[in-house]
Design a protein around this motif. Structure first.
Motif, PDB file in Angstrom:
ATOM      1  N   ASN B  96       0.859  -1.126   0.017  1.00  0.00           N
ATOM      2  CA  ASN B  96       0.051   0.157   0.182  1.00  0.00           C
ATOM      3  C   ASN B  96       0.831   1.194   0.006  1.00  0.00           C
ATOM      4  OD1 ASN B  96      -2.975   0.336   0.127  1.00  0.00           O
ATOM      5  ND2 ASN B  96      -2.722  -1.776   1.173  1.00  0.00           N
ATOM      6  N   ILE B  97       2.097   1.239   0.631  1.00  0.00           N
ATOM      7  CA  ILE B  97       2.677   2.443   1.082  1.00  0.00           C
ATOM      8  C   ILE B  97       3.614   2.306  -0.284  1.00  0.00           C
ATOM      9  CG2 ILE B  97       4.784   3.440   2.317  1.00  0.00           C
ATOM     10  CD1 ILE B  97       3.441   2.183   4.843  1.00  0.00           C
ATOM     11  N   ARG B 107      11.001   3.624  -5.021  1.00  0.00           N
ATOM     12  CA  ARG B 107      10.030   2.965  -4.461  1.00  0.00           C
ATOM     13  C   ARG B 107      10.095   2.113  -2.984  1.00  0.00           C
ATOM     14  NH1 ARG B 107       6.505   0.195  -8.798  1.00  0.00           N
ATOM     15  NH2 ARG B 107       6.217   2.208  -9.274  1.00  0.00           N
ATOM     16  N   ARG B 108      11.420   1.254  -3.255  1.00  0.00           N
ATOM     17  CA  ARG B 108      11.493   0.549  -2.228  1.00  0.00           C
ATOM     18  C   ARG B 108      12.104   1.420  -0.903  1.00  0.00           C
ATOM     19  NH1 ARG B 108      13.114  -5.363  -2.623  1.00  0.00           N
ATOM     20  NH2 ARG B 108      13.678  -5.518  -0.296  1.00  0.00           N
ATOM     21  N   ALA B 109      12.951   2.165  -1.337  1.00  0.00           N
ATOM     22  CA  ALA B 109      13.687   2.922   0.024  1.00  0.00           C
ATOM     23  C   ALA B 109      12.771   3.740   0.467  1.00  0.00           C
ATOM     24  CB  ALA B 109      14.765   3.769  -0.844  1.00  0.00           C
ATOM     25  N   VAL B 110      11.586   4.318  -0.194  1.00  0.00           N
ATOM     26  CA  VAL B 110      10.817   5.171   0.365  1.00  0.00           C
ATOM     27  C   VAL B 110       9.746   4.438   1.271  1.00  0.00           C
ATOM     28  CG1 VAL B 110       8.880   6.862  -0.022  1.00  0.00           C
ATOM     29  CG2 VAL B 110      11.025   7.063  -1.358  1.00  0.00           C
ATOM     30  N   ALA B 111       9.488   3.350   0.852  1.00  0.00           N
ATOM     31  CA  ALA B 111       8.513   2.606   1.435  1.00  0.00           C
ATOM     32  C   ALA B 111       9.116   1.999   2.856  1.00  0.00           C
ATOM     33  CB  ALA B 111       7.775   1.212   0.627  1.00  0.00           C
ATOM     34  N   GLN B 119       6.299   3.309  12.624  1.00  0.00           N
ATOM     35  CA  GLN B 119       6.594   2.014  13.384  1.00  0.00           C
ATOM     36  C   GLN B 119       5.413   1.047  12.787  1.00  0.00           C
ATOM     37  OE1 GLN B 119       5.522   3.874  17.040  1.00  0.00           O
ATOM     38  NE2 GLN B 119       7.320   5.426  16.550  1.00  0.00           N
ATOM     39  N   LEU B 120       5.544   0.776  11.476  1.00  0.00           N
ATOM     40  CA  LEU B 120       4.616  -0.073  10.762  1.00  0.00           C
ATOM     41  C   LEU B 120       5.181  -1.646  10.595  1.00  0.00           C
ATOM     42  CD1 LEU B 120       2.658   2.308   8.710  1.00  0.00           C
ATOM     43  CD2 LEU B 120       1.818   0.858  10.738  1.00  0.00           C
ATOM     44  N   GLU B 121       6.654  -1.458  10.733  1.00  0.00           N
ATOM     45  CA  GLU B 121       7.470  -2.685  10.250  1.00  0.00           C
ATOM     46  C   GLU B 121       6.973  -4.048  10.774  1.00  0.00           C
ATOM     47  OE1 GLU B 121      10.746  -0.475  11.726  1.00  0.00           O
ATOM     48  OE2 GLU B 121      12.052  -0.941   9.827  1.00  0.00           O
ATOM     49  N   PRO B 122       6.425  -4.078  11.972  1.00  0.00           N
ATOM     50  CA  PRO B 122       5.958  -5.607  12.420  1.00  0.00           C
ATOM     51  C   PRO B 122       4.707  -5.925  11.545  1.00  0.00           C
ATOM     52  CG  PRO B 122       6.233  -4.122  14.475  1.00  0.00           C
ATOM     53  CD  PRO B 122       6.480  -3.305  13.165  1.00  0.00           C
ATOM     54  N   LEU B 123       4.221  -4.620  11.011  1.00  0.00           N
ATOM     55  CA  LEU B 123       2.846  -5.151  10.229  1.00  0.00           C
ATOM     56  C   LEU B 123       2.784  -4.928   8.735  1.00  0.00           C
ATOM     57  CD1 LEU B 123       0.722  -2.367  12.391  1.00  0.00           C
ATOM     58  CD2 LEU B 123       0.935  -4.863  12.898  1.00  0.00           C
ATOM     59  N   ALA B 124       4.096  -5.080   8.269  1.00  0.00           N
ATOM     60  CA  ALA B 124       4.287  -4.741   6.887  1.00  0.00           C
ATOM     61  C   ALA B 124       3.658  -5.708   5.973  1.00  0.00           C
ATOM     62  CB  ALA B 124       5.868  -4.547   6.686  1.00  0.00           C
ATOM     63  N   ALA B 146       4.268   9.092   1.773  1.00  0.00           N
ATOM     64  CA  ALA B 146       5.124   8.373   0.535  1.00  0.00           C
ATOM     65  C   ALA B 146       4.943   9.090  -0.675  1.00  0.00           C
ATOM     66  CB  ALA B 146       4.817   6.924   0.586  1.00  0.00           C
ATOM     67  N   SER B 147       3.832   9.666  -0.790  1.00  0.00           N
ATOM     68  CA  SER B 147       3.459  10.376  -2.317  1.00  0.00           C
ATOM     69  C   SER B 147       4.055  11.763  -1.948  1.00  0.00           C
ATOM     70  CB  SER B 147       1.930  10.219  -2.497  1.00  0.00           C
ATOM     71  OG  SER B 147       1.345  11.197  -1.675  1.00  0.00           O
ATOM     72  N   GLU B 148       4.718  12.143  -1.277  1.00  0.00           N
ATOM     73  CA  GLU B 148       5.113  13.506  -1.260  1.00  0.00           C
ATOM     74  C   GLU B 148       4.442  14.493  -1.367  1.00  0.00           C
ATOM     75  OE1 GLU B 148       8.729  12.698  -3.062  1.00  0.00           O
ATOM     76  OE2 GLU B 148       9.781  11.768  -1.337  1.00  0.00           O
ATOM     77  N   PRO B 149       3.278  14.859  -0.757  1.00  0.00           N
ATOM     78  CA  PRO B 149       2.193  15.745  -1.341  1.00  0.00           C
ATOM     79  C   PRO B 149       2.694  17.247  -0.618  1.00  0.00           C
ATOM     80  CG  PRO B 149       1.561  14.752   0.708  1.00  0.00           C
ATOM     81  CD  PRO B 149       2.776  14.126   0.347  1.00  0.00           C
ATOM     82  N   ARG B 150       2.116  18.336  -1.402  1.00  0.00           N
ATOM     83  CA  ARG B 150       2.591  19.630  -0.863  1.00  0.00           C
ATOM     84  C   ARG B 150       1.426  20.044  -0.067  1.00  0.00           C
ATOM     85  NH1 ARG B 150       2.758  22.541  -6.185  1.00  0.00           N
ATOM     86  NH2 ARG B 150       1.058  21.021  -6.734  1.00  0.00           N
TER      87      ARG B 150
END
Lengths: 221, 347
Positions: B96-97, B107-111, B119-124, B146-150
Motif C-alpha cells: 500500500n505504501i 519505491r523500495r527505499a521510500v516505503a 512504526q509499521l515494520e511489524p505489520l508490513a 510516501a506520495s510526497e504531497p504539498r
C-alpha cells in the motif's frame, strides 16, 4: 467412441469465453459510467440474449451472417468465407448467449467496488490503467471469476442457436449438445446416454467451481 | 506555502461556496455533517470539479475556470485521508505504501523509510483487514506522506475510531502534522478536535464558508449563529439591539453588554459553562426556576426557565462542575449570573 464433439464443444466454449471475458468487463466498466437513461437502455439490450429463446438468437444471427444476408454476403464476396455452417460459426452463437452472464456479474462486482479506492489511487498519483488492473480487478476478482465460469458453462451447453448457425455435421460442426439430439433422433439411446453423462460430469465440475468461488468470497468479508 | 480556495459548485438545490486561504498551518474546516465539507475537499483534490472559481497551491494553479485550467488529481500533489482510509484491500501494508511512490527507483527505499517512521515494520506484511482502526489510519497516513504531497486533506480522520483510540490517534496525528511543511486542511464537526489540533478555523454552514477565525475568535467572538453553535455554544436566542443592551424577547431578558450592540445583531449566545450560580459584581442577574438537573460525566447540567420566559421558549442551559454543584432541586428558584463580556453578539 468418436471424441470430436467433446473437443469441438470445449474449443468453442473456450474461445467464446475468452472473447466474452474481455467484452463483458469492457462493457461493464464503461457502461457503469454512462448517464442513467443510456445505461438503462444498453442494459436491456445487452441482457436480452439471456432471456430470449436460443432459436430467436439463432434466427437473428442467420439474418445478419447468412450467405444471402448483408454481412454474410459481403464477407463471402470479399474473403470467400462463409460465416455459417463451420465449426467456428457456433462461436458467434455462444458469444451472444454467454455475454450477458459475464457482463452482469462483472457489473455487479464493479458497482460494489468502493470508489474511494479509485480516488485514493488518483490522489496518490496513479494512472487509471494502474488503478483498474492493480486495484479494481483484484478487488472484484471473485465476481469476475464466477462470471467467467458461468459464461463458460453456458457456452458449453449452448444448443438452439448453435444448431441453427453451425448445423450438425459429424466430425465438422458436431458439439456435445447437437450430438445428443442427433443420437436420440436416430434411436441410439446408448450413444446418447454416453454423451449425456459426459455433459453432466463437465457441468457438475463447473458448478462446483462456482460454489467454491462464492463461498470463498463469503468467508473473506 | 499556501492553499487558496475560491470555488462554487451547484449540487441539486444545494449550493457550495467555499472561500478561504490556508497558510502553512493546520486549518480546521468546521461544519455540521452534510454542509459540504467533504465536497470542498474533493474539489481541492480534483476528485470532483467545481462549476467555477480558483484553486491555487503554493503559487501553482490547480483549477481556474476563467483560464480553463483543471489539473487531474494525479498532478495536484494533494494528499487525501479518506474517512474509511481507502487502503487497497488486496495489498499488504508495505505494498500500500509502495503504491504511492510512482518513481520506481525510489519505491523500495521510500516505503521502508515510511514503515520505520510510522512504526509499521511489524505489520508490513499484513493486509488492511487484519489491522485495527488505528493501525489502518497510520498506514493511510504513511501512504499519503510516501506520495510526497504539498498539501494534506484530512476528512473527519477520527470519526471511525472509539474514544480511547481517538485520543491516541489525535496525539499521533498532531505530532506527525507538526513535521509536515505545507498547508493541512482538517475537516471535522467536533469543536474539541479543532481546539486540540488547530490554531485557526474556517466555519462552514449550509455550503458556505464564513471566513477564517482564530480559536480565540471562534470561542469569544464567533460572529455568526452557525459559528457559535459549532463552537459548542448551547444557549442561542433572538436578540434586539438597544444601546449597550441586548433584549432577548424569548426569555423576557434584557442583558447588559460591556460594549455597544451593533444594529445588525440578530441573535445572542451564552455559553453554558459561563453561567454561574454564584453572585458576581456587575453581572446580569437572572432569576430562574430549575426545570431539570442532569448529571453528566464531569459536569452537572441544569436546565433553567428564566422568569418571564415565553411559554414555548427553550430552557437556558447551565453547566457547573460536578464537585462545585450546589444542591439544586427541580422546581426550586435559582438566580444565575451572566458577565456582560460573556454575551456573544451574533448575526
Amino acid at each position: 467412441m468418436d471424441w470430436y464433439p467433446l473437443l469441438n464443444s470445449l474449443r468453442i466454449a473456450a474461445i467464446s469465453t475468452a472473447a466474452v471475458f474481455f467484452l463483458g468487463i469492457f462493457a461493464a466498466h464503461y457502461i457503469a459510467k454512462l448517464p442513467r437513461l443510456v445505461k438503462g437502455v444498453l442494459d436491456v439490450v445487452l441482457t436480452l440474449p439471456l432471456v430470449l429463446p436460443p432459436t430467436v438468437v439463432g434466427w437473428l444471427l442467420l439474418v445478419l451472417l447468412g450467405p444471402k444476408h448483408p454481412i454474410g454476403a459481403w464477407v463471402l464476396d470479399t474473403f470467400g468465407v462463409r460465416l455459417t455452417m463451420n465449426w467456428w460459426s457456433a462461436i458467434f452463437a455462444t458469444i451472444v448467449v454467454a455475454f450477458p452472464l459475464m457482463y452482469r456479474t462483472a457489473r455487479g462486482a464493479f458497482e460494489s467496488f468502493d470508489q474511494n479506492l479509485a480516488d485514493a489511487g488518483r490522489t496518490l498519483g496513479r494512472s487509471e490503467t494502474w488503478i483498474f488492473w492493480r486495484v479494481q480487478m483484484p478487488v472484484c476478482k471473485q465476481g469476475i471469476l464466477a462470471g467467467t465460469v458461468l459464461a463458460f458453462a453456458r457456452a458449453l451447453g449452448e444448443y438452439g442457436a448453435t444448431s441453427m448457425v453451425a448445423g450438425y455435421t459429424p466430425g465438422r460442426t458436431a458439439t456435445i449438445s447437437t450430438t445428443v439430439y442427433q443420437l436420440w433422433r436416430t434411436n441410439d439411446d446408448i450413444g446418447a446416454l454416453k454423451w449425456v453423462l459426459v455433459n453432466i460430469a463437465i457441468s457438475a465440475v463447473f458448478l462446483l467451481a462456482v460454489n467454491l468461488l462464492e463461498s470463498r468470497k463469503g468467508g473473506r468479508r | 506555502m499556501s492553499l487558496t480556495v475560491r470555488i462554487k459548485k451547484q449540487l441539486g438545490d444545494f449550493c457550495l461556496e467555499a472561500d478561504f486561504t490556508a497558510e502553512q498551518e493546520t486549518l480546521a474546516l468546521l461544519g455540521a455533517s452534510g454542509c459540504g465539507k467533504s465536497v470542498t475537499l474533493k474539489c481541492i483534490a480534483g476528485i470532483l470539479q467545481p462549476d467555477e472559481g480558483l484553486i491555487q497551491l503554493d503559487g501553482q494553479t490547480l483549477y481556474d475556470s476563467a483560464a480553463g485550467v483543471c489539473l487531474p488529481p494525479q498532478k495536484r500533489g494533494v494528499g487525501y485521508l479518506f474517512q474509511n482510509y481507502a487502503l487497497f484491500p488486496n495489498m499488504t501494508v508495505r505494498q500500500n505504501i509502495a503504491a504511492a511512490v510512482t518513481d520506481k527507483s525510489r519505491r523500495r527505499a521510500v516505503a521502508e523509510e515510511k514503515l520505520r517512521q510510522f512504526q509499521l515494520e511489524p505489520l508490513a506484511d499484513l493486509k488492511p483487514a487484519q489491522l485495527s482502526g488505528g493501525q489502518q489510519q497510520r498506514t493511510a497516513l504513511a501512504r499519503i506522506l510516501a506520495s510526497e504531497p504539498r498539501a494534506i486533506l484530512l476528512d473527519e480522520p477520527f470519526s471511525a475510531l472509539d474514544s480511547y483510540l481517538k485520543y491516541q490517534m489525535e496525539l499521533e496525528l498532531t505530532e506527525m502534522l507538526e513535521r509536515f511543511s505545507g498547508p493541512i486542511l482538517f475537516v471535522t464537526h467536533d469543536q474539541g478536535e479543532v481546539f486540540r489540533a488547530c490554531r485557526r478555523v474556517c466555519v462552514m454552514d449550509q455550503g458556505r464558508t464564513q471566513g477564517v477565525l482564530t480559536l480565540r475568535e471562534l470561542f469569544h467572538a464567533p460572529g455568526t449563529q452557525a459559528a457559535a453553535r459549532l463552537s459548542g455554544c448551547k444557549n442561542l436566542a433572538d436578540a434586539v439591539p438597544q444601546g449597550t443592551k441586548a433584549v432577548l424577547p424569548q426569555w423576557g431578558l434584557t442583558l447588559e453588554c460591556d460594549r455597544p450592540v451593533p444594529a445588525d445583531i440578530r441573535c445572542a449566545g451564552i455559553r453554558a459553562d459561563l453561567i454561574s450560580p454564584h453572585p458576581q459584581e456587575g453581572a446580569n442577574a437572572v432569576p430562574c426556576t430549575v426545570q431539570r438537573v442532569i448529571q453528566d460525566v464531569f459536569t452537572t447540567i441544569v436546565l433553567l426557565r428564566p422568569e418571564g420566559a415565553a411559554v414555548d421558549a427553550p430552557p437556558l442551559r447551565m453547566e457547573v462542575d460536578r464537585d462545585a454543584r450546589q444542591t439544586v432541586e427541580n422546581g426550586s428558584r435559582l438566580t444565575v449570573f451572566i458577565q456582560s463580556r460573556d454575551i456573544l453578539l451574533l448575526k
